[in-house]
Design a protein around this motif. Structure first.
Motif, PDB file in Angstrom:
ATOM      1  N   MET A   1       0.815  -1.213   0.000  1.00 18.40           N
ATOM      2  CA  MET A   1       0.000   0.000   0.000  1.00 18.40           C
ATOM      3  C   MET A   1       0.845   1.256   0.000  1.00 18.40           C
ATOM      4  SD  MET A   1      -3.070  -1.246   0.144  1.00 18.40           S
ATOM      5  CE  MET A   1      -4.101   0.131   0.677  1.00 18.40           C
TER       6      MET A   1
ATOM      7  N   TYR B   1       3.970   5.686  -2.035  1.00 20.89           N
ATOM      8  CA  TYR B   1       2.646   5.094  -2.198  1.00 20.89           C
ATOM      9  C   TYR B   1       2.558   4.245  -3.444  1.00 20.89           C
ATOM     10  CZ  TYR B   1       1.378   8.610   1.269  1.00 20.89           C
ATOM     11  OH  TYR B   1       1.311   9.372   2.408  1.00 20.89           O
TER      12      TYR B   1
ATOM     13  N   ARG C   1      -3.200   3.202  -5.827  1.00 21.06           N
ATOM     14  CA  ARG C   1      -4.063   3.668  -4.746  1.00 21.06           C
ATOM     15  C   ARG C   1      -3.569   4.985  -4.145  1.00 21.06           C
ATOM     16  NH1 ARG C   1      -4.203  -1.737  -4.596  1.00 21.06           N
ATOM     17  NH2 ARG C   1      -2.102  -1.802  -3.719  1.00 21.06           N
TER      18      ARG C   1
ATOM     19  N   THR D   1      -4.670   6.999  -0.465  1.00 24.23           N
ATOM     20  CA  THR D   1      -3.836   6.515   0.638  1.00 24.23           C
ATOM     21  C   THR D   1      -3.024   7.635   1.249  1.00 24.23           C
ATOM     22  OG1 THR D   1      -3.635   4.414  -0.564  1.00 24.23           O
ATOM     23  CG2 THR D   1      -2.177   4.739   1.309  1.00 24.23           C
TER      24      THR D   1
ATOM     25  N   LEU E   1      -1.774   4.203   8.520  1.00 22.35           N
ATOM     26  CA  LEU E   1      -2.165   4.217   7.113  1.00 22.35           C
ATOM     27  C   LEU E   1      -3.651   4.504   7.043  1.00 22.35           C
ATOM     28  CD1 LEU E   1      -1.153   1.777   4.327  1.00 22.35           C
ATOM     29  CD2 LEU E   1      -3.582   2.102   4.793  1.00 22.35           C
TER      30      LEU E   1
ATOM     31  N   LEU F   1      -6.908   4.888   4.343  1.00 23.32           N
ATOM     32  CA  LEU F   1      -7.405   4.606   2.998  1.00 23.32           C
ATOM     33  C   LEU F   1      -8.825   5.162   2.914  1.00 23.32           C
ATOM     34  CD1 LEU F   1      -6.818   3.119   0.287  1.00 23.32           C
ATOM     35  CD2 LEU F   1      -7.966   1.129   1.281  1.00 23.32           C
TER      36      LEU F   1
ATOM     37  N   ASP G   1     -11.849  -3.423  -0.841  1.00 19.95           N
ATOM     38  CA  ASP G   1     -10.772  -3.117   0.093  1.00 19.95           C
ATOM     39  C   ASP G   1     -10.760  -4.053   1.297  1.00 19.95           C
ATOM     40  OD1 ASP G   1     -11.450   0.236  -0.767  1.00 19.95           O
ATOM     41  OD2 ASP G   1      -9.585  -0.819  -1.260  1.00 19.95           O
TER      42      ASP G   1
END
Length: 124
Positions: A50, A61, A65, A69, A82, A84, A91
Motif C-alpha cells: 500500500m 505510495y 491507490r 492513501t 495508514l 485509505l 478493500d
C-alpha cells in the motif's frame, strides 16, 4: 527483537475511511535506514503493498491507490498509520505492517519483520 502490532477498525462501511495503526516495539521508526510499510492481502489474492514511511519521514505510495492513501507517523508513540479513503468492499483484506530497508520498501523479499495482521471488512 523488533515487533509490530496492527490495530484496525474491524468493520468499515463503504465510502468511509479505513485507518490502520501500527505500533512498533523493540526498535525505533526513526532508525536509519528503515522503512515501514502497510501491506494487505484480499481474500483469495496475493499481497498488495500500500505504501511506506521511511526513517526520515519520507512517504511512498502504490500508484494504483495513491489518491486514496495517506501514511503518517507519531514518533512520540513509535507508531505509524495508514489511512485509505472512500473504501469499497474490494478493500476487504487482512492488513499488515512490516519493516524493510529504506531502499527496498516495496520489495516483499526484503521485509524482515511483520505484524500478525488484522482483518478489515468493508460492508454496509
Amino acid at each position: 527483537q523488533v515487533q509490530l502490532q496492527e490495530s484496525g477498525p474491524g468493520l468499515v462501511k463503504p465510502s468511509q475511511m479505513l485507518s490502520l495503526t501500527c505500533t512498533v516495539s523493540g526498535g525505533s521508526i526513526t532508525t536509519s535506514y528503515d522503512a515501514w510499510s502497510g501491506i494487505r492481502q484480499p481474500p483469495g489474492k496475493g499481497l498488495e503493498w500500500m505504501g511506506a514511511i521511511a526513517y526520515d519521514g519520507s512517504t511512498y505510495y502504490s500508484l494504483s491507490r495513491k489518491s486514496r492513501t495517506s501514511i503518517s507517523r507519531d514518533t512520540s508513540k513509535n507508531q505509524f498509520s495508514l489511512q485509505l479513503s472512500s473504501v469499497t468492499p474490494e478493500d476487504t483484506a487482512v492488513y499488515s505492517c512490516a519493516r524493510a530497508p529504506a531502499g527496498y520498501y516495496s520489495d516483499y523479499d526484503a521485509f524482515d519483520y511483520w505484524g500478525p495482521g488484522t482483518q478489515v471488512t468493508v460492508s454496509s
